[in-house]
Design an enzyme around this catalytic site. Structure first.
Site, PDB file in Angstrom:
ATOM      1  N   GLU A 147      -7.110   8.673   6.075  1.00  0.00           N
ATOM      2  CA  GLU A 147      -7.402   9.396   7.317  1.00  0.00           C
ATOM      3  C   GLU A 147      -7.823  10.850   7.100  1.00  0.00           C
ATOM      4  O   GLU A 147      -7.098  11.787   7.493  1.00  0.00           O
ATOM      5  CB  GLU A 147      -6.192   9.355   8.263  1.00  0.00           C
ATOM      6  CG  GLU A 147      -5.825   7.975   8.722  1.00  0.00           C
ATOM      7  CD  GLU A 147      -4.819   7.971   9.879  1.00  0.00           C
ATOM      8  OE1 GLU A 147      -4.489   9.053  10.391  1.00  0.00           O
ATOM      9  OE2 GLU A 147      -4.386   6.894  10.271  1.00  0.00           O
TER      10      GLU A 147
ATOM     11  N   ARG B 256       0.857  -1.189   0.000  1.00  0.00           N
ATOM     12  CA  ARG B 256       0.000   0.000   0.000  1.00  0.00           C
ATOM     13  C   ARG B 256       0.891   1.235   0.000  1.00  0.00           C
ATOM     14  O   ARG B 256       1.671   1.437   0.943  1.00  0.00           O
ATOM     15  CB  ARG B 256      -0.898  -0.022   1.241  1.00  0.00           C
ATOM     16  CG  ARG B 256      -1.712   1.239   1.446  1.00  0.00           C
ATOM     17  CD  ARG B 256      -2.662   1.118   2.633  1.00  0.00           C
ATOM     18  NE  ARG B 256      -3.411   2.351   2.804  1.00  0.00           N
ATOM     19  CZ  ARG B 256      -3.163   3.266   3.736  1.00  0.00           C
ATOM     20  NH1 ARG B 256      -2.207   3.088   4.637  1.00  0.00           N
ATOM     21  NH2 ARG B 256      -3.876   4.373   3.798  1.00  0.00           N
TER      22      ARG B 256
ATOM     23  N   ASN C 227      -7.409   2.116   9.818  1.00  0.00           N
ATOM     24  CA  ASN C 227      -6.115   2.309  10.482  1.00  0.00           C
ATOM     25  C   ASN C 227      -6.351   2.311  11.977  1.00  0.00           C
ATOM     26  O   ASN C 227      -7.253   2.999  12.464  1.00  0.00           O
ATOM     27  CB  ASN C 227      -5.487   3.654  10.093  1.00  0.00           C
ATOM     28  CG  ASN C 227      -5.001   3.673   8.655  1.00  0.00           C
ATOM     29  OD1 ASN C 227      -5.090   2.675   7.933  1.00  0.00           O
ATOM     30  ND2 ASN C 227      -4.491   4.815   8.235  1.00  0.00           N
TER      31      ASN C 227
ATOM     32  N   GLU D 236      -3.530   0.024   8.205  1.00  0.00           N
ATOM     33  CA  GLU D 236      -2.337   0.403   8.966  1.00  0.00           C
ATOM     34  C   GLU D 236      -2.450  -0.160  10.376  1.00  0.00           C
ATOM     35  O   GLU D 236      -3.475   0.024  11.041  1.00  0.00           O
ATOM     36  CB  GLU D 236      -2.177   1.933   9.096  1.00  0.00           C
ATOM     37  CG  GLU D 236      -1.701   2.615   7.850  1.00  0.00           C
ATOM     38  CD  GLU D 236      -1.505   4.117   8.040  1.00  0.00           C
ATOM     39  OE1 GLU D 236      -1.243   4.567   9.181  1.00  0.00           O
ATOM     40  OE2 GLU D 236      -1.625   4.832   7.033  1.00  0.00           O
TER      41      GLU D 236
ATOM     42  N   TYR E 139      -4.303   2.276  15.923  1.00  0.00           N
ATOM     43  CA  TYR E 139      -3.082   2.290  16.742  1.00  0.00           C
ATOM     44  C   TYR E 139      -3.361   2.134  18.240  1.00  0.00           C
ATOM     45  O   TYR E 139      -2.649   1.435  18.930  1.00  0.00           O
ATOM     46  CB  TYR E 139      -2.288   3.581  16.486  1.00  0.00           C
ATOM     47  CG  TYR E 139      -1.685   3.581  15.098  1.00  0.00           C
ATOM     48  CD1 TYR E 139      -0.476   2.963  14.854  1.00  0.00           C
ATOM     49  CD2 TYR E 139      -2.364   4.153  14.019  1.00  0.00           C
ATOM     50  CE1 TYR E 139       0.063   2.913  13.572  1.00  0.00           C
ATOM     51  CE2 TYR E 139      -1.825   4.114  12.738  1.00  0.00           C
ATOM     52  CZ  TYR E 139      -0.617   3.494  12.524  1.00  0.00           C
ATOM     53  OH  TYR E 139      -0.090   3.432  11.258  1.00  0.00           O
TER      54      TYR E 139
ATOM     55  N   HIS F  67      -2.586  11.007   0.679  1.00  0.00           N
ATOM     56  CA  HIS F  67      -2.070  10.794   2.038  1.00  0.00           C
ATOM     57  C   HIS F  67      -1.441  12.115   2.482  1.00  0.00           C
ATOM     58  O   HIS F  67      -0.257  12.207   2.751  1.00  0.00           O
ATOM     59  CB  HIS F  67      -1.077   9.628   2.060  1.00  0.00           C
ATOM     60  CG  HIS F  67      -0.843   9.026   3.416  1.00  0.00           C
ATOM     61  ND1 HIS F  67      -0.988   7.665   3.672  1.00  0.00           N
ATOM     62  CD2 HIS F  67      -0.475   9.574   4.594  1.00  0.00           C
ATOM     63  CE1 HIS F  67      -0.704   7.427   4.942  1.00  0.00           C
ATOM     64  NE2 HIS F  67      -0.394   8.572   5.534  1.00  0.00           N
TER      65      HIS F  67
HETATM   66  C1  FCB Z   1      -1.164   7.317  10.663  1.00  0.00           C
HETATM   67  C2  FCB Z   1      -0.705   7.855   9.320  1.00  0.00           C
HETATM   68  C3  FCB Z   1       0.637   7.327   8.890  1.00  0.00           C
HETATM   69  C4  FCB Z   1       1.600   7.243  10.038  1.00  0.00           C
HETATM   70  C5  FCB Z   1       0.997   6.511  11.205  1.00  0.00           C
HETATM   71  C6  FCB Z   1       1.912   6.340  12.382  1.00  0.00           C
HETATM   72  O1  FCB Z   1      -2.077   8.199  11.222  1.00  0.00           O
HETATM   73  O2  FCB Z   1      -1.662   7.536   8.344  1.00  0.00           O
HETATM   74  O3  FCB Z   1       1.111   8.131   7.852  1.00  0.00           O
HETATM   75  O4  FCB Z   1       2.043   8.498  10.379  1.00  0.00           O
HETATM   76  O5  FCB Z   1      -0.154   7.191  11.624  1.00  0.00           O
END
Ligand code: FCB
Length: 491
Positions: free
Chosen positions: A182, A93, A309, A387, A311, A137
């Site tokens: 995002e 990607r 995405n 992600e 985290y 992006h």
């Molecule tokens: C996301 C972004 C990516 C990277 C990660 C850690 O929000 O899409 O570009 O910075 O975080």
């Protein structure tokens, strides 16, 4: 629309289990973004983007870093393609830099810019790696920011023109397209909190940006649909917030965050309307008159996959414990907060650890729950984790290796989260590690390393970390927990 996630895993849930099988249909890939890896800022007619301007503004980026050189991927394409093949990736990607294609954001395609992505796509296909192309992006051509940026409606139409150029150039070879990465970050971090380019801090402008990004998505998805084969997969990637109820007024705070962060995009894209909650919570900032008749239909167009995405989580409660406005005048305009309309109402609580080098808490069970909640809310829509990954302080040992056990463990747990979500009925089609390479981590510059491949920025030498070797073995053997590294054997 995503709803709350619980404060921890359900009793007995084991996110370190082994033996999960990811069959050939489950995509195991890695992700990057143009400005974070390409460098070559002035090469071949590339124009300036808002990230060039922002990163060259003193004080914006840690250590004064810029993306001018980054991982120099633009000049090292062949080597990086071979690296991806050595890691047995099913898919890659990447994002296309808009100002490489249209230096000022308008007009015909720059053939030299197109050529780079054409060589990238061909190189992937030659190696049996499926290209997943993201159109945006975050690197808006600076010339379009100068006309008002995303708060200006015209930019959405210009994005559709750019999408048409790319569909015509690469549509015969790219099986999967993502319109936006995002839009939450692009709108709220770019225009409300200002911690990302272009660095403005105005809540009302951020909401206009939200709408025009949604419009850009809808217009581009339609253009892609019209100009590519029926089998082409069209998607968008959202960073869906996993919100936990943190005490008094928690449910109200979760609702607000869910509306601002998730519903602002899922609503118009997948249901055809903004959530009432969002309109109510922001009514003191804007009347939303930038939404015109007919926009809902332009945005609410079919997509084939939703990119997610993920985290970490947020835990929220209401400042006054009742979810009511607490300032003397009822409410203040948002200033330098991404939580437009709710910054005076919602309190964000510290997250329990463990955390990554970003300070983000590690909570794979919340990824699992987000996927399950999405599957319940949008049952017919396949999901793809576009992600997932972690920054840690990596050390290159004297033998030239990087023993990043924490990252490997992180990836393992989040892959189990995908497997468990699938068991619970979510149609999760794949998992992309963020990131293939160490790269320019936006406002953090080069301080934070997310790569499964280490980059020495002095020499541009690439060294697969242990996590990369482990992921390569997984992509080869398709069983989680398979021991040992697995390089160079796709069969
Ligand atoms: C996301 C972004 C990516 C990277 C990660 C850690 O929000 O899409 O570009 O910075 O975080």
């Amino acid at each position: 629309m995503v709803g709350a996630v619980p404060a921890g895993p359900e009793p007995g849930a084991d996110h370190r289990r082994t033996g999960d099988v990811f069959g050939p249909d489950f995509v195991l890939g890695a992700a990057t973004a143009a400005y974070q890896i390409e460098g070559a800022a002035d090469a071949d007619g590339r124009g300036r983007s808002i990230w060039d301007t922002y990163s060259h503004t003193p004080g914006r980026i840690a250590n004064g870093d810029t993306g001018d050189v980054a991982a120099d991927h633009y000049h090292r394409l062949g080597q990086d393609l071979d690296l991806m093949a050595s890691l047995n990736l099913d898919a890659y990607r990447f994002s296309i830099s808009w100002p490489r294609i249209q230096a000022d954001g308008t007009g015909p395609a720059n053939p030299r810019g197109v050529d780079f992505y054409s060589r990238l796509v061909d190189g992937l296909l030659e190696r049996g790696i499926a290209p997943v192309a993201t159109l945006y992006h975050w690197d808006l051509p600076q010339a379009l920011e100068d006309t008002g940026g995303w708060p200006n409606r015209d930019v959405a139409a210009q994005f559709a023109d750019y999408a048409a150029l790319m569909a015509d150039a690469l549509g015969d070879r790219v099986p999967t397209w993502t319109t936006l990465n995002e839009p939450w970050a692009a709108a709220y971090l770019g225009y409300a909190s200002g911690v990302m380019a272009p660095g403005r801090a105005n809540g009302a402008e951020a909401l206009a940006a939200v709408h025009h990004l949604n419009l850009a998505h809808g217009l581009a998805a339609t253009v892609l649909r019209e100009r590519t084969a029926p089998s082409t997969i069209i998607s968008v990637t959202l960073n869906l917030h996993a919100a936990r109820d943190g005490g008094p007024g928690g449910p109200e705070a979760v609702e607000r965050v869910d509306a601002i962060a998730n519903g602002a995009f899922l609503g118009p894209m997948l249901r055809g309307a903004y959530p009432e909650r969002l309109l109510a919570d922001t009514a003191h900032l804007t009347d939303w008159s930038f939404v015109r008749d007919g926009d809902a239909a332009l945005i609410h167009v079919p997509i084939d996959v939703l990119g997610v995405n993920y985290y970490s989580t947020v835990t929220v409660r209401s400042w006054d414990g009742r979810g009511e406005r607490v300032t003397a005048d009822g409410h203040k305009p948002s200033a330098a907060s991404p939580w437009v309309g709710s910054d005076e109402v919602v309190e964000f609580l510290p997250q329990p650890g463990p955390t990554t080098a970003m300070g983000w808490n590690i909570a794979p069970e919340a990824l699992e729950q987000v996927l399950v909640n999405l599957a319940e809310a949008f049952p017919a829509l396949p999901l793809m984790v576009t992600e997932s990954g972690a920054a840690f302080t990596d050390v290159v040992t004297p033998d030239g290796a990087v023993h990043d056990d924490a990252r490997r463990d992180y990836l393992h747990r989040h892959l189990v989260a995908c497997a468990r979500a699938r068991e619970r009925g979510a149609d999760v089609r794949g998992y992309f590690v963020w990131s293939l390479l160490d790269n320019f981590e936006w406002a953090h510059g080069y301080d934070k390393r997310f790569g499964i491949v280490h980059v020495d920025y002095e020499t541009q030498r690439r060294t697969p970390k242990d996590s990369a070797l482990w992921f390569a073995a997984l992509a080869r053997d398709r069983v989680l927990g398979a021991p040992g590294p697995g390089l160079r054997s796709r069969s």
